[in-house]
Design a protein around this motif. Structure first.
Motif, mmCIF file in Angstrom:
data_model
loop_
_atom_site.group_PDB
_atom_site.id
_atom_site.type_symbol
_atom_site.label_atom_id
_atom_site.label_comp_id
_atom_site.label_asym_id
_atom_site.label_seq_id
_atom_site.Cartn_x
_atom_site.Cartn_y
_atom_site.Cartn_z
ATOM 1 N N ALA A 387 0.846 -1.199 0.000
ATOM 2 C CA ALA A 387 0.000 0.000 0.000
ATOM 3 C C ALA A 387 0.874 1.238 0.000
ATOM 4 C CB ALA A 387 -0.924 -0.014 1.210
ATOM 5 N N ASP A 388 0.464 2.232 -0.779
ATOM 6 C CA ASP A 388 1.261 3.449 -0.925
ATOM 7 C C ASP A 388 0.915 4.483 0.141
ATOM 8 O OD1 ASP A 388 3.307 4.680 -2.479
ATOM 9 O OD2 ASP A 388 1.815 6.057 -3.318
ATOM 10 N N LEU A 389 0.028 4.098 1.051
ATOM 11 C CA LEU A 389 -0.433 5.014 2.098
ATOM 12 C C LEU A 389 -0.687 4.187 3.355
ATOM 13 C CD1 LEU A 389 -1.338 8.070 2.284
ATOM 14 C CD2 LEU A 389 -3.666 7.242 1.916
ATOM 15 N N MET A 390 -0.446 4.783 4.499
ATOM 16 C CA MET A 390 -0.776 4.134 5.763
ATOM 17 C C MET A 390 -2.296 4.159 5.911
ATOM 18 S SD MET A 390 1.524 4.917 9.050
ATOM 19 C CE MET A 390 2.764 5.417 7.884
ATOM 20 N N LEU A 391 -2.943 2.991 5.878
ATOM 21 C CA LEU A 391 -4.396 2.930 5.772
ATOM 22 C C LEU A 391 -5.104 2.868 7.114
ATOM 23 C CD1 LEU A 391 -4.653 0.449 2.781
ATOM 24 C CD2 LEU A 391 -4.959 2.932 2.728
ATOM 25 N N ASP A 392 -4.416 2.424 8.140
ATOM 26 C CA ASP A 392 -5.068 2.237 9.442
ATOM 27 C C ASP A 392 -3.994 2.264 10.521
ATOM 28 O OD1 ASP A 392 -6.939 1.377 11.523
ATOM 29 O OD2 ASP A 392 -8.162 0.562 9.887
ATOM 30 N N SER A 393 -4.444 2.112 11.756
ATOM 31 C CA SER A 393 -3.534 2.094 12.904
ATOM 32 C C SER A 393 -4.009 0.998 13.854
ATOM 33 C CB SER A 393 -3.544 3.454 13.611
ATOM 34 O OG SER A 393 -2.643 3.473 14.692
ATOM 35 N N GLN A 394 -3.149 0.031 14.153
ATOM 36 C CA GLN A 394 -3.542 -1.111 14.976
ATOM 37 C C GLN A 394 -2.411 -1.525 15.914
ATOM 38 O OE1 GLN A 394 -6.572 -2.593 15.031
ATOM 39 N NE2 GLN A 394 -7.324 -1.165 13.465
ATOM 40 N N GLN A 395 -2.791 -2.182 16.992
ATOM 41 C CA GLN A 395 -1.806 -2.788 17.877
ATOM 42 C C GLN A 395 -1.250 -4.049 17.226
ATOM 43 O OE1 GLN A 395 -4.515 -3.209 21.286
ATOM 44 N NE2 GLN A 395 -3.114 -1.974 22.490
ATOM 45 N N TYR A 396 0.040 -4.302 17.440
ATOM 46 C CA TYR A 396 0.638 -5.557 16.985
ATOM 47 C C TYR A 396 0.045 -6.703 17.792
ATOM 48 C CZ TYR A 396 4.480 -8.575 15.314
ATOM 49 O OH TYR A 396 5.229 -9.566 14.718
ATOM 50 N N GLN A 506 -7.781 7.063 13.671
ATOM 51 C CA GLN A 506 -7.593 5.841 14.467
ATOM 52 C C GLN A 506 -6.455 5.994 15.476
ATOM 53 O OE1 GLN A 506 -9.618 2.986 14.237
ATOM 54 N NE2 GLN A 506 -10.804 4.443 13.028
ATOM 55 N N GLY A 507 -5.710 7.089 15.384
ATOM 56 C CA GLY A 507 -4.688 7.365 16.380
ATOM 57 C C GLY A 507 -3.272 7.071 15.958
ATOM 58 N N VAL A 508 -3.002 6.976 14.643
ATOM 59 C CA VAL A 508 -1.634 6.740 14.208
ATOM 60 C C VAL A 508 -0.748 7.920 14.627
ATOM 61 C CG1 VAL A 508 -1.827 7.810 11.929
ATOM 62 C CG2 VAL A 508 -0.259 5.902 12.277
ATOM 63 N N SER A 552 -0.945 1.426 19.937
ATOM 64 C CA SER A 552 -2.007 1.520 18.936
ATOM 65 C C SER A 552 -1.740 2.682 17.978
ATOM 66 C CB SER A 552 -3.365 1.718 19.621
ATOM 67 O OG SER A 552 -3.357 2.907 20.393
ATOM 68 N N SER A 553 -0.597 3.294 18.106
ATOM 69 C CA SER A 553 -0.300 4.508 17.334
ATOM 70 C C SER A 553 0.675 4.252 16.192
ATOM 71 C CB SER A 553 0.281 5.579 18.267
ATOM 72 O OG SER A 553 1.417 5.086 18.950
ATOM 73 N N ARG A 554 0.840 2.970 15.824
ATOM 74 C CA ARG A 554 1.706 2.647 14.688
ATOM 75 C C ARG A 554 0.827 2.230 13.518
ATOM 76 N NH1 ARG A 554 4.193 5.345 17.305
ATOM 77 N NH2 ARG A 554 6.161 4.984 18.401
ATOM 78 N N GLY A 555 1.191 2.704 12.332
ATOM 79 C CA GLY A 555 0.359 2.504 11.164
ATOM 80 C C GLY A 555 0.438 1.108 10.583
ATOM 81 N N VAL A 556 -0.590 0.788 9.788
ATOM 82 C CA VAL A 556 -0.651 -0.491 9.083
ATOM 83 C C VAL A 556 -0.513 -0.222 7.591
ATOM 84 C CG1 VAL A 556 -1.968 -2.586 8.677
ATOM 85 C CG2 VAL A 556 -2.216 -1.368 10.847
ATOM 86 N N VAL A 557 0.491 -0.869 6.985
ATOM 87 C CA VAL A 557 0.726 -0.770 5.542
ATOM 88 C C VAL A 557 0.654 -2.185 4.995
ATOM 89 C CG1 VAL A 557 2.264 0.042 3.720
ATOM 90 C CG2 VAL A 557 2.232 1.219 5.945
ATOM 91 N N PRO A 558 -0.515 -2.595 4.507
ATOM 92 C CA PRO A 558 -0.667 -3.987 4.053
ATOM 93 C C PRO A 558 0.179 -4.283 2.818
ATOM 94 C CG PRO A 558 -2.794 -2.928 4.434
ATOM 95 C CD PRO A 558 -1.768 -1.849 4.432
ATOM 96 N N ALA A 559 0.555 -5.534 2.708
ATOM 97 C CA ALA A 559 1.222 -6.050 1.510
ATOM 98 C C ALA A 559 0.489 -7.305 1.078
ATOM 99 C CB ALA A 559 2.689 -6.351 1.795
ATOM 100 N N MET A 560 0.580 -7.632 -0.208
ATOM 101 C CA MET A 560 -0.092 -8.825 -0.722
ATOM 102 C C MET A 560 0.527 -9.220 -2.046
ATOM 103 S SD MET A 560 -3.664 -7.203 -2.113
ATOM 104 C CE MET A 560 -3.689 -5.841 -3.279
ATOM 105 N N ARG A 561 0.235 -10.435 -2.430
ATOM 106 C CA ARG A 561 0.612 -10.907 -3.760
ATOM 107 C C ARG A 561 -0.665 -11.159 -4.546
ATOM 108 N NH1 ARG A 561 6.051 -12.244 -3.874
ATOM 109 N NH2 ARG A 561 7.002 -12.505 -1.807
ATOM 110 N N ILE A 562 -0.757 -10.611 -5.766
ATOM 111 C CA ILE A 562 -1.969 -10.817 -6.565
ATOM 112 C C ILE A 562 -1.606 -11.241 -7.969
ATOM 113 C CG2 ILE A 562 -3.232 -9.078 -5.244
ATOM 114 C CD1 ILE A 562 -3.095 -7.292 -7.741
ATOM 115 N N LYS A 563 -2.540 -12.004 -8.532
ATOM 116 C CA LYS A 563 -2.419 -12.381 -9.933
ATOM 117 C C LYS A 563 -2.948 -11.246 -10.806
ATOM 118 C CE LYS A 563 -4.961 -15.903 -8.976
ATOM 119 N NZ LYS A 563 -5.768 -17.147 -9.043
#
Length: 877
Positions: A387-396, A506-508, A552-563
């Protein structure tokens, strides 16, 4: 001489009169001369006395009757008294004198009477004693004083308002005054006005179509009132959801082409999926959304909102909610919170929401927008995207200080496989960001979590590899030059990412002043020194920031593999064959014996797994002697466009055997599957029987035994809260979890999963269950049939549980055999097996199963490994 001798004269003795008595004669008075011995009436002797005796008088008796004694007075015996002699006699003739005449008094014979309290309907009575001899009432038990008035006047009524009929929403009630004690009516009846309906919030009925608004309904909140109102929900039409061929997935009408497939933009980035990102500032739009959202949520009643269920100080609390709404063809998410989100109880500076300009008690709205992804690399038609943007903020992970056990292994707070953030990515984010069609593009891939991916080759907090659709990058990824990063732990713009407005709400943690919206974001890499730290990329691009997992103040940057092209919906749809059976989904079934194919597959599988290092393989996690043991693994490999599963085990799966002379205690050995070898099985379409149709959905049952599992791994009872859970409780069983997780994810792609109906699954108490081992209805997509269902003649089965039934005699796939499915030694039935039902048996350690002859009366220990025959509902039209 004178011869005459002078007369002597009388020598008188006087005798007094003796009076006669009752019993003695009397005597008259007389004189007696002792010379002449005559008796004279006088002293001179002039006349002799007559009869001297006076006759005795006799008794002059008075009769005295018997006087009976009383409690307080003496009595007297019956007697006669003579008024002459004044003696008392026992008889009237006076023959015997009377004895003791006095009869002793009796004394009181008391009965105690307790006090009787008066009521408003009955008089009371004072405490007293009554004598059953004298029949008098006394104040005391000794009878010293007689009782006064015994009656206690009855009490006054105690008035209360009594509601004879409660008023309902539209029917008046009735009330009157009555005595609260005796309920005697004290007044006439009075009417209570009807209450009127207490309407709840408007709830969207989710019945909008692509082109037509849906409806929303509100219901009266009063108990026992079923009133409701329904009206059109403005601007709720969904709009068409086109596939890549221009067909709407909702209404199946051909429309203007529009695609949900990944779209490459001009600068090489990809738009794919959508997520709330930019805050909506337009007053008219926010006002319309707020009106549509209805009442704000509270901790006690979320209404139409959904709680994020975020943690505070290690516990889930309801203080932050969201709601997703459509408005004018666009989708929005509303966010509302009553407390600031913080990862640590003592972290007062954790209130990053306020720092970012988002305050409590305010609703903020964010527009769903396409997610933009960077392409990091491409291999074999599969692209790695970030993801090119921090989309959310979650606890590890929500708890920094607690290690836990899982199958005998210690799990640390920074274990990525067991982390909250991994679960969130592959559940919440996955289902929010992608449509069912888009989910078919995502590759479920093996995520490397070995020490080689960390900053330290000897890191002791690494976990096993995971199979995920979405994941976080590791330290080795964010320093991979081939992905466009620099390898050193330097400040670099390549790793600097901004946070969306939604992530900030979300508190990032957005960096210090001048950081221009850049924030810190998690990697999946655990720290080296502490078990509750994981690595982050800092807002300035520095890739070696070590943070505590509860932030809870660290961002989530998802990664994935797609066809580049998702699976065809047409190819994924259920196919009704000419024989009436259905092909839908796929599962490993037939053993591969072609040596060339086997050689290719083994080359791709790589090193064999061990108990210490599974490598690219996945541990089945099977139990041995009540504990999870690492001895059997699988790996899924593609070759020549086909999917295969490899199975490898180092010792047999515990069970029974048909050959007592064989040492290995396993059916695997009976089926000629040996320890230390790899066996390959081809994924093939699953064939299903149609049992019945209900409300447009068909009930399907697998036509083969596809796998072998225990119902539950131990026979002991266990506690869940205050509830005792038995081994045969289907809700808490292994087999139910396996069906709706492992089998569901393996057998169906995302599009196929979207076609399977959620079904209410229960077990009636009448089904072979005299002890009541039943459970509440649960909502599942995949389930086992019940005993009642496999005896249903309308489904094509025989109705008697003890009858042989060809329709229930099932063969096993080769894959089920390598899983140790039951094998009978009975002649003519060696190809058939036993398979589980969801119905509990009368023994709390047993559940019902169908045997190899098709009889549905088998009661089996829950720890046995029997066949699995999944069932599901699906719309075939």
């Amino acid at each position: 001489g004178e011869l005459t001798i002078q007369k002597l004269g009388h020598n008188m003795t006087e005798h007094k009169r003796v009076e006669p008595t009752c019993t003695e004669e009397g005597q008259i008075a007389y004189f007696s001369c002792d010379r002449c011995h005559k008796n004279f009436a006088d002293e001179q002797g002039t006349s002799e006395a007559g009869e001297l005796t006076i006759q005795k008088l006799g008794h002059n008796m008075t009769e005295h009757k018997r006087v009976e004694p009383t409690c307080t007075e003496e009595g007297q015996a019956a007697y006669f008294s003579c008024d002459r002699c004044h003696k008392n006699f026992a008889d009237e003739q006076g023959t015997s004198e009377a004895g003791e005449l006095t009869i002793q008094k009796l004394g009181h014979n008391m009965t105690e009477h307790k006090r009787v309290e008066p009521t408003c309907t009955e008089e009371g009575q004072a405490a007293y004693f009554s004598c059953d001899r004298c029949h008098k009432n006394f104040a005391d038990g000794q009878g010293t004083s007689e009782a006064g008035e015994l009656t206690i006047q009855k009490l006054d009524h105690t008035p209360e308002e009594y509601i004879e009929q409660q008023p309902s929403c539209d029917v008046p009630g009735k009330k009157y005054q009555r005595c609260s004690v005796c309920h005697t009516s004290l007044s006439g009846e009075e009417e209570i006005p009807a209450l009127g309906h207490d309407w709840g919030d408007w709830i969207f009925n989710r019945d909008a179509t692509c082109t037509e608004n849906g409806t929303e309904t509100r219901e009266c909140k009063r108990e026992n009132c079923e009133a409701s109102e329904t009206h059109e929900k403005k601007e709720s039409a969904l709009g068409h959801d086109y596939d890549k061929n221009g067909i709407c997935r909702r209404c199946y009408n051909s429309c203007e082409p529009k695609t949900d497939a990944p779209v490459l933009d001009g600068d090489g980035k990809v738009e794919f999926g959508s997520y709330p990102q930019t805050e909506v500032k337009d007053a008219a739009t926010t006002a319309a959304l707020l009106s549509q959202a209805g009442a704000l949520p509270t901790a006690q009643n979320a209404g139409g909102w959904t709680s994020y269920s975020y943690y505070r100080a290690g516990e889930i609390q309801n203080y932050m909610w969201y709601i997703d709404l459509w408005q004018s063809g666009s989708r929005y998410r509303g966010v509302y919170f009553t407390q600031y989100r913080t990862g640590l109880a003592e972290d007062e500076d954790g209130r990053k929401q306020k720092t970012n300009g988002y305050n409590t008690e305010t609703v903020y709205w964010f527009r769903y927008e396409p997610i933009v992804w960077r392409v990091l690399t491409e291999e074999g038609g599969v692209s790695l995207l970030l993801a090119d943007l921090m989309l959310d903020s979650q606890q590890y992970y929500h708890d920094q200080g607690v290690t836990r056990e899982n199958g005998g292994q210690t799990v640390y707070p920074n274990n990525y496989a067991e982390s909250d953030i991994r679960a969130w990515l592959n559940k919440t984010f996955y289902e929010t960001a992608f449509t069912g069609y888009q989910q078919s593009f995502l590759e479920s891939c093996l995520v490397d979590n070995s020490a080689a991916t960390t900053t330290n080759a000897e890191c002791k907090y690494v976990c096993e590899n995971t199979q995920d659709s979405l994941f976080l990058l590791a330290y080795c990824d964010v320093t991979n030059v081939g992905y466009g990063f620099i390898s050193e732990r330097k400040i670099t713009p390549k790793r600097m990412l901004k946070a969306s407005d939604y992530a900030q709400c979300q508190g990032v943690y957005v960096g210090a002043k001048g950081s221009e919206g850049y924030a810190s974001w998690w990697t999946r890499t655990p720290g080296n020194a502490y078990n509750d730290y994981a690595f982050c990329v800092q807002y300035n691009g520095y890739a070696y920031l070590n943070n505590i997992v509860t932030l809870s103040s660290r961002g989530v940057v998802p990664a994935m593999r797609i066809k580049l092209a998702g699976e065809s919906e047409e190819e994924s749809r259920p196919v009704v064959r000419e024989d009436g059976k259905v092909e839908f989904g796929s599962y490993p079934q037939t053993r591969v014996t072609d040596e060339n194919v086997v050689k290719t597959l083994e080359g791709r599988a790589g090193a064999l797994p061990t108990a210490e290092n599974a490598g690219d393989w996945t541990d089945y996690g099977y139990y041995d002697s009540g504990e999870v043991a690492s001895y059997m693994w699988y790996i899924d490999v593609y070759a020549n466009g086909e999917k295969y599963r490899g199975v490898y085990f180092t010792h047999y799966r515990p069970s029974l055997t048909t050959d007592e002379g064989r040492i290995p205690n396993s059916y695997q050995d009976d089926y000629h599957y040996s320890e230390g070898n790899i066996y390959w099985f081809k994924f093939e379409p699953i064939v299903w029987r149609i049992l019945t149709e209900k409300q447009g959905a068909s009930l399907l049952m697998a036509d083969l035994v596809l796998d072998a599992q225990d119902y539950y791994y131990e026979l002991a009872t266990r506690q869940k809260g205050n509830e005792t859970v038995y081994a045969n409780n289907y809700v808490e069983s292994h087999i139910r979890a396996w069906l709706n997780e492992t089998f569901y994810q393996t057998a169906f792609n995302s599009y196929q999963q979207s076609l399977i109906e959620v079904t209410a699954v229960g077990c009636p108490g009448s089904e072979s269950d005299p002890n009541g081992f039943t459970w509440d209805v649960v909502q599942d997509k995949i389930f086992l049939l019940s005993q009642e269902e496999v005896l249903n003649e309308s489904y094509g089965f025989a109705s008697g549980a003890s009858k042989k039934d060809e329709a229930k005699i099932l063969k096993s796939t080769d894959y089920a055999k390598v899983q140790n499915v039951y094998k009978t030694g009975e002649f003519n039935y060696t190809e058939y097996t036993r398979w589980w039902l969801r119905t509990p048996a009368s023994d709390l350690q047993k559940a019902m199963a169908v045997n190899y002859q098709g009889k549905a009366n088998l009661s089996a220990n829950c720890t046995y490994v029997y066949g699995v025959v999944p069932a599901l509902y699906i719309r075939l039209g």
